[in-house]
Design a protein around this motif. Sequence first.
Motif, mmCIF file in Angstrom:
data_model
loop_
_atom_site.group_PDB
_atom_site.id
_atom_site.type_symbol
_atom_site.label_atom_id
_atom_site.label_comp_id
_atom_site.label_asym_id
_atom_site.label_seq_id
_atom_site.Cartn_x
_atom_site.Cartn_y
_atom_site.Cartn_z
ATOM 1 N N GLY A 253 0.806 -1.205 0.000
ATOM 2 C CA GLY A 253 0.000 0.000 0.000
ATOM 3 C C GLY A 253 0.842 1.259 0.000
ATOM 4 N N PRO A 254 0.207 2.428 0.186
ATOM 5 C CA PRO A 254 0.916 3.705 0.095
ATOM 6 C C PRO A 254 2.113 3.830 1.022
ATOM 7 C CG PRO A 254 -1.451 4.054 0.029
ATOM 8 C CD PRO A 254 -1.249 2.602 0.340
ATOM 9 N N ALA A 255 2.073 3.210 2.207
ATOM 10 C CA ALA A 255 3.192 3.334 3.144
ATOM 11 C C ALA A 255 4.476 2.741 2.574
ATOM 12 C CB ALA A 255 2.849 2.657 4.472
ATOM 13 N N GLU A 256 4.348 1.699 1.754
ATOM 14 C CA GLU A 256 5.522 1.053 1.168
ATOM 15 C C GLU A 256 5.798 1.511 -0.254
ATOM 16 O OE1 GLU A 256 3.851 -0.732 4.420
ATOM 17 O OE2 GLU A 256 2.871 -0.766 2.467
ATOM 18 N N LEU A 257 4.832 2.170 -0.875
ATOM 19 C CA LEU A 257 4.944 2.534 -2.289
ATOM 20 C C LEU A 257 5.097 4.037 -2.480
ATOM 21 C CD1 LEU A 257 2.185 0.149 -3.734
ATOM 22 C CD2 LEU A 257 4.668 -0.188 -3.795
ATOM 23 N N LYS A 258 5.667 4.719 -1.502
ATOM 24 C CA LYS A 258 5.934 6.157 -1.589
ATOM 25 C C LYS A 258 4.666 6.941 -1.918
ATOM 26 C CE LYS A 258 10.723 5.334 -3.038
ATOM 27 N NZ LYS A 258 11.759 5.565 -4.060
ATOM 28 N N GLY A 259 3.563 6.514 -1.294
ATOM 29 C CA GLY A 259 2.289 7.191 -1.466
ATOM 30 C C GLY A 259 1.411 6.633 -2.556
ATOM 31 N N ALA A 260 1.948 5.769 -3.407
ATOM 32 C CA ALA A 260 1.151 5.180 -4.480
ATOM 33 C C ALA A 260 0.267 4.066 -3.937
ATOM 34 C CB ALA A 260 2.055 4.634 -5.581
ATOM 35 N N THR A 261 -0.840 3.826 -4.611
ATOM 36 C CA THR A 261 -1.733 2.741 -4.221
ATOM 37 C C THR A 261 -1.302 1.437 -4.880
ATOM 38 O OG1 THR A 261 -3.198 3.181 -6.091
ATOM 39 C CG2 THR A 261 -3.687 4.343 -4.008
ATOM 40 N N MET A 262 -1.874 0.345 -4.400
ATOM 41 C CA MET A 262 -1.627 -0.957 -5.012
ATOM 42 C C MET A 262 -2.020 -0.939 -6.491
ATOM 43 S SD MET A 262 -0.905 -4.293 -4.345
ATOM 44 C CE MET A 262 -1.093 -5.837 -5.245
ATOM 45 N N THR A 263 -3.161 -0.338 -6.798
ATOM 46 C CA THR A 263 -3.618 -0.315 -8.189
ATOM 47 C C THR A 263 -2.713 0.546 -9.068
ATOM 48 O OG1 THR A 263 -5.200 1.434 -7.633
ATOM 49 C CG2 THR A 263 -6.018 -0.836 -7.652
ATOM 50 N N LYS A 264 -2.169 1.621 -8.530
ATOM 51 C CA LYS A 264 -1.251 2.446 -9.307
ATOM 52 C C LYS A 264 0.042 1.708 -9.593
ATOM 53 C CE LYS A 264 0.335 6.044 -11.430
ATOM 54 N NZ LYS A 264 -0.144 6.304 -12.813
ATOM 55 N N MET A 265 0.581 1.023 -8.588
ATOM 56 C CA MET A 265 1.781 0.221 -8.809
ATOM 57 C C MET A 265 1.524 -0.836 -9.871
ATOM 58 S SD MET A 265 3.049 -3.068 -8.185
ATOM 59 C CE MET A 265 2.131 -3.687 -6.779
ATOM 60 N N PHE A 266 0.361 -1.493 -9.799
ATOM 61 C CA PHE A 266 0.059 -2.550 -10.760
ATOM 62 C C PHE A 266 -0.143 -1.969 -12.158
ATOM 63 C CE2 PHE A 266 -2.294 -6.168 -12.560
ATOM 64 C CZ PHE A 266 -1.511 -7.217 -12.110
ATOM 65 N N ALA A 267 -0.766 -0.799 -12.234
ATOM 66 C CA ALA A 267 -0.918 -0.138 -13.523
ATOM 67 C C ALA A 267 0.451 0.193 -14.120
ATOM 68 C CB ALA A 267 -1.754 1.130 -13.380
ATOM 69 N N ASN A 268 1.367 0.670 -13.297
ATOM 70 C CA ASN A 268 2.729 0.943 -13.772
ATOM 71 C C ASN A 268 3.393 -0.328 -14.285
ATOM 72 O OD1 ASN A 268 2.543 3.676 -13.112
ATOM 73 N ND2 ASN A 268 3.464 3.410 -11.098
#
Length: 292
Positions: free
Chosen positions: A252-267
């Motif tokens: 989640g955002p705490a581990e992804l520098k504020g990004a969401t799980m869905t944003k990371m997956f979209a990337n």
Amino acid sequence: MKRRNIGGGRFCAPLAGMLLALSAGGCGMSGGSATGRAATPSASATVGGRPGTASHVTAEPAAWHKWGLTPLPAAPEPPADKPIKLSATGPVPVFAHVPTSQKVVFITVDDGLEKDPRFIEMLRELKIPITMFLMNDAIKSDYGYFKALQAMGNHIQNHTLHHPAMNTIPLVRQKQEVCGDQKILTQQFGTAPFLFRPPYGAYNNNTKIAVGECGPRAIVWWRESMQVRNMQYQEPGKKLRPGDIILAHFRGPAELKGATMTKMFANLLERIREQGFAVARLEDYIQPPAGN
């Protein structure tokens, strides 16, 4: 992030640097929490999360547009003659890619602490297959979240009870970790995992013994790991190759520098599309032992 040999095992970072590895996203636990929602199976779902026959089906362009994405190529039909064949007995093999000439890659998602309900929505709409390597400490707060993902045809595989570095603990504890997770995952999700991923990528010969005695019939590594916007590559060339296995995490955002799980997956999907690859279901390229 390079593979390392420590204590007879393979390790994605030195043990002393484990916390750094966690924050880098290459092989550690994920974090965060959320409450999952129930989901209805997609058109490509299969009973009990067995290997699907429709992983080559892709979503409509409107679904990709909703998530800010350009459609990926459709995955080809999986081969009838599976390139990886597992045996019910004998040594446990280790693999980090699938031998195939098809321009496909495989997404694996580890741990299970982050339970973003929009990720369920995303996978249902985009029809992207994943393989989940789940650790009981991370998922026990909400098994139902992962049952919703399983109902789409996504497999659940073994990732230990408590996420230890396996090559730092004795055989008896390794067996407790693998057999314990195997029992709970089988009870909760109705199918016995036949693949195992060691936390941090760390394993040794005792790990192979423990895995073989607890039920899974292969250890799965990876060639790329997804961070927030880009992938880290294990091999020279810094590019995807047919059959590569990609590691991601439920984060989640705490581990992804504020990004969401869905944003990371979209990337991640965008990085795959840029290189012209489709995403296939890993288990569709594996012949499990008889009875699985």
